[in-house]
Motif scaffolding. Sequence first.
Motif, mmCIF file in Angstrom:
data_model
loop_
_atom_site.group_PDB
_atom_site.id
_atom_site.type_symbol
_atom_site.label_atom_id
_atom_site.label_comp_id
_atom_site.label_asym_id
_atom_site.label_seq_id
_atom_site.Cartn_x
_atom_site.Cartn_y
_atom_site.Cartn_z
ATOM 1 N N ALA A 25 30.814 4.867 68.062
ATOM 2 C CA ALA A 25 30.143 4.188 66.946
ATOM 3 C C ALA A 25 31.142 3.435 66.071
ATOM 4 C CB ALA A 25 29.365 5.208 66.113
ATOM 5 N N LYS A 26 32.203 4.113 65.680
ATOM 6 C CA LYS A 26 33.166 3.461 64.782
ATOM 7 C C LYS A 26 33.783 2.225 65.444
ATOM 8 C CE LYS A 26 34.387 6.913 61.404
ATOM 9 N NZ LYS A 26 34.368 6.359 60.077
ATOM 10 N N ALA A 27 34.124 2.357 66.727
ATOM 11 C CA ALA A 27 34.748 1.225 67.423
ATOM 12 C C ALA A 27 33.753 0.075 67.602
ATOM 13 C CB ALA A 27 35.289 1.691 68.770
ATOM 14 N N VAL A 28 32.514 0.431 67.874
ATOM 15 C CA VAL A 28 31.488 -0.596 68.072
ATOM 16 C C VAL A 28 31.223 -1.354 66.758
ATOM 17 C CG1 VAL A 28 28.965 -0.723 68.307
ATOM 18 C CG2 VAL A 28 30.314 0.303 70.120
ATOM 19 N N TYR A 29 31.104 -0.612 65.644
ATOM 20 C CA TYR A 29 30.880 -1.272 64.347
ATOM 21 C C TYR A 29 32.092 -2.124 63.982
ATOM 22 C CZ TYR A 29 26.823 1.792 63.600
ATOM 23 O OH TYR A 29 25.616 2.443 63.706
ATOM 24 N N HIS A 30 33.280 -1.604 64.313
ATOM 25 C CA HIS A 30 34.503 -2.343 63.994
ATOM 26 C C HIS A 30 34.544 -3.668 64.766
ATOM 27 C CE1 HIS A 30 38.563 -2.678 62.491
ATOM 28 N NE2 HIS A 30 38.999 -2.952 63.714
ATOM 29 N N GLN A 31 34.125 -3.629 66.027
ATOM 30 C CA GLN A 31 34.193 -4.838 66.860
ATOM 31 C C GLN A 31 33.075 -5.823 66.586
ATOM 32 O OE1 GLN A 31 34.862 -4.393 71.154
ATOM 33 N NE2 GLN A 31 35.489 -2.303 70.723
ATOM 34 N N PHE A 32 31.864 -5.304 66.456
ATOM 35 C CA PHE A 32 30.700 -6.200 66.388
ATOM 36 C C PHE A 32 30.094 -6.319 64.998
ATOM 37 C CE2 PHE A 32 30.556 -4.203 70.698
ATOM 38 C CZ PHE A 32 31.001 -5.313 71.402
ATOM 39 N N GLY A 33 30.577 -5.516 64.060
ATOM 40 C CA GLY A 33 30.048 -5.566 62.692
ATOM 41 C C GLY A 33 28.543 -5.426 62.658
ATOM 42 N N ASP A 34 27.892 -6.294 61.894
ATOM 43 C CA ASP A 34 26.438 -6.201 61.734
ATOM 44 C C ASP A 34 25.672 -6.536 63.007
ATOM 45 O OD1 ASP A 34 26.801 -5.445 59.154
ATOM 46 O OD2 ASP A 34 26.470 -7.451 58.288
ATOM 47 N N ASP A 35 26.382 -7.081 63.976
ATOM 48 C CA ASP A 35 25.696 -7.399 65.245
ATOM 49 C C ASP A 35 25.443 -6.157 66.084
ATOM 50 O OD1 ASP A 35 25.428 -10.056 64.797
ATOM 51 O OD2 ASP A 35 27.219 -10.657 65.910
ATOM 52 N N ALA A 36 26.062 -5.033 65.675
ATOM 53 C CA ALA A 36 25.871 -3.810 66.471
ATOM 54 C C ALA A 36 24.727 -2.979 65.919
ATOM 55 C CB ALA A 36 27.152 -2.981 66.446
ATOM 56 N N GLN A 37 23.871 -2.528 66.789
ATOM 57 C CA GLN A 37 22.824 -1.578 66.399
ATOM 58 C C GLN A 37 22.843 -0.425 67.404
ATOM 59 O OE1 GLN A 37 20.248 -1.433 63.708
ATOM 60 N NE2 GLN A 37 20.589 0.593 64.597
ATOM 61 N N ILE A 38 23.086 0.755 66.876
ATOM 62 C CA ILE A 38 23.091 1.918 67.769
ATOM 63 C C ILE A 38 21.750 2.631 67.684
ATOM 64 C CG2 ILE A 38 24.161 4.183 68.224
ATOM 65 C CD1 ILE A 38 26.824 2.962 67.365
ATOM 66 N N ILE A 39 21.221 2.942 68.868
ATOM 67 C CA ILE A 39 19.951 3.667 68.945
ATOM 68 C C ILE A 39 20.267 5.081 69.455
ATOM 69 C CG2 ILE A 39 17.590 3.645 69.912
ATOM 70 C CD1 ILE A 39 18.376 1.021 68.409
ATOM 71 N N GLY A 40 20.010 6.066 68.628
ATOM 72 C CA GLY A 40 20.225 7.460 69.037
ATOM 73 C C GLY A 40 19.010 7.949 69.795
ATOM 74 N N ILE A 41 19.242 8.517 70.955
ATOM 75 C CA ILE A 41 18.130 9.029 71.777
ATOM 76 C C ILE A 41 18.208 10.557 71.745
ATOM 77 C CG2 ILE A 41 17.110 9.046 74.106
ATOM 78 C CD1 ILE A 41 18.790 6.305 74.444
ATOM 79 N N ASN A 42 17.160 11.182 71.301
ATOM 80 C CA ASN A 42 17.169 12.646 71.157
ATOM 81 C C ASN A 42 16.913 13.363 72.484
ATOM 82 O OD1 ASN A 42 17.710 12.728 68.408
ATOM 83 N ND2 ASN A 42 15.553 12.463 67.887
ATOM 84 N N ASP A 43 17.544 14.539 72.623
ATOM 85 C CA ASP A 43 17.273 15.442 73.755
ATOM 86 C C ASP A 43 17.499 14.835 75.140
ATOM 87 O OD1 ASP A 43 16.705 17.194 71.773
ATOM 88 O OD2 ASP A 43 14.540 17.271 72.130
ATOM 89 N N GLY A 44 18.531 14.038 75.266
ATOM 90 C CA GLY A 44 18.962 13.552 76.576
ATOM 91 C C GLY A 44 17.939 12.675 77.279
ATOM 92 N N TYR A 45 17.882 12.825 78.614
ATOM 93 C CA TYR A 45 16.970 11.969 79.395
ATOM 94 C C TYR A 45 15.508 12.259 79.051
ATOM 95 C CZ TYR A 45 21.021 10.595 82.154
ATOM 96 O OH TYR A 45 22.235 10.081 82.541
ATOM 97 N N PHE A 46 15.234 13.469 78.586
ATOM 98 C CA PHE A 46 13.859 13.797 78.171
ATOM 99 C C PHE A 46 13.435 12.830 77.059
ATOM 100 C CE2 PHE A 46 10.891 16.095 75.400
ATOM 101 C CZ PHE A 46 9.920 16.485 76.319
ATOM 102 N N GLY A 47 14.357 12.582 76.143
ATOM 103 C CA GLY A 47 14.082 11.654 75.043
ATOM 104 C C GLY A 47 13.966 10.214 75.516
ATOM 105 N N LEU A 48 14.734 9.894 76.552
ATOM 106 C CA LEU A 48 14.653 8.531 77.097
ATOM 107 C C LEU A 48 13.308 8.349 77.808
ATOM 108 C CD1 LEU A 48 16.301 5.886 77.471
ATOM 109 C CD2 LEU A 48 17.152 6.817 79.625
#
Length: 359
Positions: A25-48
């Motif tokens: 996350a930190k590296a992604v925000y550092h590289q892409f700034g506001d262009d980065a959006q992280i989506i947290g997926i709960n409970d592994g593949y079950f959540g996917l």
Amino acid sequence: MKRRIGILTSGGDCPGLNATIRGVAKAVYHQFGDDAQIIGINDGYFGLINNMCKEMTPADFSGILTTGGTIFGTKRTPFKMMQVVEDDKVDKVKEMKATYKKQKLDCLLTLGGNGTHKTANLLSEEGLNVIGLPKTIDNDIWGTSVTFGFHTAVGTATDVIDRLHTTANSHGRILCAEIMGNKAGWLTLYAGVAGGADIIVLPEIPYDIEKIAETCVKRNEAGKKFSIIAVAEGAFDKKEAKMKKKERAAKRAEAGITTATTRIAANIQNMTGYETRVCVPGHMLRGGSPSAYDRVLATQFGTYAAKLIADENYGRAVAMIESRVGSNLLKDVAGKTKFVPQDDQMVLSARALGISFGD
Ligand code: F6P
């Protein structure tokens, strides 16, 4: 260019999952700034499969470097069932692809062990942009010399063995520590050496109970009142080595044996007359804060994954290769297990010290 990055943690947890997530996350925000959006997926593949997703903010990744477990939760969704439609009539692969599309993901990061890598590869073959990160206390992922979580667990298991030493000495007992590791014995091997175990029993080196008893007796004759035996949970004896897994399990059930450790302890007590006890630290080995080593490793792996995202280099599994962080093709590592070789340097060192492998 906007990047929507999905992250999930799958399979058994381990220390260092959050540190890895934070590294990404930190590296992604550092590289892409506001262009980065992280989506947290709960409970592994079950959540996917079930679209259990949440848009994260940079603040969500603060303060998690030192925490155990995973902020996303995890679940075991076995690979062998991924392409099987069960009673709930859910086509899991179709649903995972649908979530990826619905969430408009550019890529998916999967933090997990061997099973996780297999499903990651399946999704990659289905056309998704996937990057795998190697997690497990078992250290049994092919293509990487080390996985995050392993060294912390080595520390915890070593502490267990250290504590067993003092009580074994006081009572003049044999103490057997059952260490996690169903298929591979890395954790037992390293903790056994670090904790100065007298006998180390691994799934890769089938044991002979006579040899284990002999070692205990020899130690006793040499004036050592106690012995410590580190046993990997997936260990089996030479007779069982000739059997298939199912046959082995059936034979054990028939004889009322739960694990190799309990059987070793009972047999040793019968054969030698020495009082013998079993200690099972179990899931304690997966808990707690990651060690400094694992925090560093997790951060290196996480930031490397961010680089793969920047390069749009997908279908990769992050790995430690000859002491450098790099990556393998997911398809080259998925479905393979890294077992302890008979001539592993640590095995040879242990043998050189006179540690018995019961063989
Ligand atoms: O995969 C890691 C591991 O720690 C194995 O060593 C162990 O057999 C297994 O997890 C137990 O996991 P659970 O109780 O979560 O199914």
